[in-house]
Design a protein around this motif. Structure first.
Motif, PDB file in Angstrom:
ATOM      1  N   SER A 148       0.847  -1.187   0.000  1.00 26.79           N
ATOM      2  CA  SER A 148       0.000   0.000   0.000  1.00 26.79           C
ATOM      3  C   SER A 148       0.888   1.245   0.000  1.00 26.79           C
TER       4      SER A 148
ATOM      5  N   ILE B  91      -9.531   0.689   0.722  1.00 27.53           N
ATOM      6  CA  ILE B  91      -9.635   0.054  -0.594  1.00 27.53           C
ATOM      7  C   ILE B  91     -11.053   0.310  -1.100  1.00 27.53           C
TER       8      ILE B  91
ATOM      9  N   ILE C 263     -11.405  -3.084  -6.480  1.00 27.12           N
ATOM     10  CA  ILE C 263     -10.485  -4.136  -6.911  1.00 27.12           C
ATOM     11  C   ILE C 263     -11.027  -4.636  -8.236  1.00 27.12           C
TER      12      ILE C 263
ATOM     13  N   ASN D  50     -11.988  -6.882 -11.311  1.00 28.51           N
ATOM     14  CA  ASN D  50     -12.327  -8.312 -11.380  1.00 28.51           C
ATOM     15  C   ASN D  50     -11.127  -9.145 -11.802  1.00 28.51           C
TER      16      ASN D  50
ATOM     17  N   LYS E 108      -8.133  -8.486 -11.014  1.00 30.40           N
ATOM     18  CA  LYS E 108      -7.169  -8.329  -9.923  1.00 30.40           C
ATOM     19  C   LYS E 108      -5.965  -7.457 -10.240  1.00 30.40           C
TER      20      LYS E 108
ATOM     21  N   ILE F  57      -6.067  -1.721  -8.302  1.00 26.30           N
ATOM     22  CA  ILE F  57      -6.685  -1.454  -7.009  1.00 26.30           C
ATOM     23  C   ILE F  57      -6.904   0.049  -6.889  1.00 26.30           C
TER      24      ILE F  57
ATOM     25  N   HIS G 183      -2.112   0.367 -10.747  1.00 25.97           N
ATOM     26  CA  HIS G 183      -2.356  -0.524 -11.887  1.00 25.97           C
ATOM     27  C   HIS G 183      -1.126  -1.404 -12.081  1.00 25.97           C
TER      28      HIS G 183
ATOM     29  N   VAL H 131      -4.656 -11.133  -4.599  1.00 25.66           N
ATOM     30  CA  VAL H 131      -4.998  -9.905  -3.888  1.00 25.66           C
ATOM     31  C   VAL H 131      -5.130 -10.255  -2.405  1.00 25.66           C
TER      32      VAL H 131
ATOM     33  N   ASN I 276      -9.457  -6.714   0.706  1.00 26.20           N
ATOM     34  CA  ASN I 276     -10.828  -6.707   0.191  1.00 26.20           C
ATOM     35  C   ASN I 276     -11.326  -5.274   0.083  1.00 26.20           C
ATOM     36  N   ILE I 277     -12.378  -5.076  -0.707  1.00 28.59           N
ATOM     37  CA  ILE I 277     -13.002  -3.757  -0.793  1.00 28.59           C
ATOM     38  C   ILE I 277     -13.475  -3.344   0.600  1.00 28.59           C
TER      39      ILE I 277
ATOM     40  N   ILE J 158      -0.453  -5.698  -0.142  1.00 29.13           N
ATOM     41  CA  ILE J 158      -1.827  -5.730  -0.649  1.00 29.13           C
ATOM     42  C   ILE J 158      -1.997  -6.686  -1.836  1.00 29.13           C
ATOM     43  N   MET J 159      -0.875  -7.118  -2.414  1.00 27.81           N
ATOM     44  CA  MET J 159      -0.953  -7.986  -3.585  1.00 27.81           C
ATOM     45  C   MET J 159       0.327  -8.806  -3.690  1.00 27.81           C
TER      46      MET J 159
END
Length: 158
Positions: free
Chosen positions: A51, A57, A60, A62, A64, A67, A80, A95, A98-99, A109-110
């Motif tokens: 982050s 967040i 996200i 679809n 992935k 964000i 991106h 990911v 979560n949103i 975060i990823m």
């Protein structure tokens, strides 16, 4: 009652350990021409994305690969990961959030499967974009080697 104007100044840290790149040098016209906002890009060899700030967040993709975040001061940003990664349909990308999650700067975060990305010749150039520039002045760092503790963008209210 009284409504006080929020301080919209904040900083964004590098989301990766690698090298920063001027946005106009990213080989994708949408980012290079700043069609969705201004910011900075990154190249990196690690497999974790962090982050760039404290915030929430708010999106996200679809697939992935992207964000959306809102900083604690209300600035909306887009991270991106890679170019044309939308075509992977989420493969090779995990990911970790979560949103509506609240995150802190430097939280992972990823996670990427680098072997998968390399095998598919994926360009992982990663833009970090401020999507709503109205009312803000950006101070963007010069291209350099970066770590997640390095401030790469200062966002100030105009």
């Amino acid at each position: 009652m009284f409504r006080f104007k929020k301080n919209k100044s904040c900083v964004l840290y590098s989301p990766v350990k690698g090298k920063s790149i001027l946005l106009e040098n990213i080989p994708d016209k949408v980012f290079a021409d700043k069609l969705i906002g201004d910011g900075i890009g990154f190249s990196f060899d690690d497999n974790v994305i962090y982050s760039p700030c404290d915030g929430e967040i708010i999106m996200i993709a679809n697939s992935k690969h992207a964000i959306g975040m809102k900083t604690e001061n209300g600035v909306e940003i887009l991270l991106h990961v890679g170019l044309e990664t939308v075509n992977l349909d989420g493969q090779g990308i995990e990911v970790l959030i979560n949103i509506h999650d609240k995150v802190k700067a430097h939280d992972p975060i990823m996670k990427l499967d680098r072997q998968f990305m390399d095998m598919h010749h994926v360009d992982l150039t990663t833009p970090l974009i401020i999507t709503d520039l109205k009312g803000y002045h950006l101070v963007i760092s010069h291209p350099q080697k970066v770590d997640i503790s390095d401030v790469v963008i200062q966002i100030n209210s105009k």
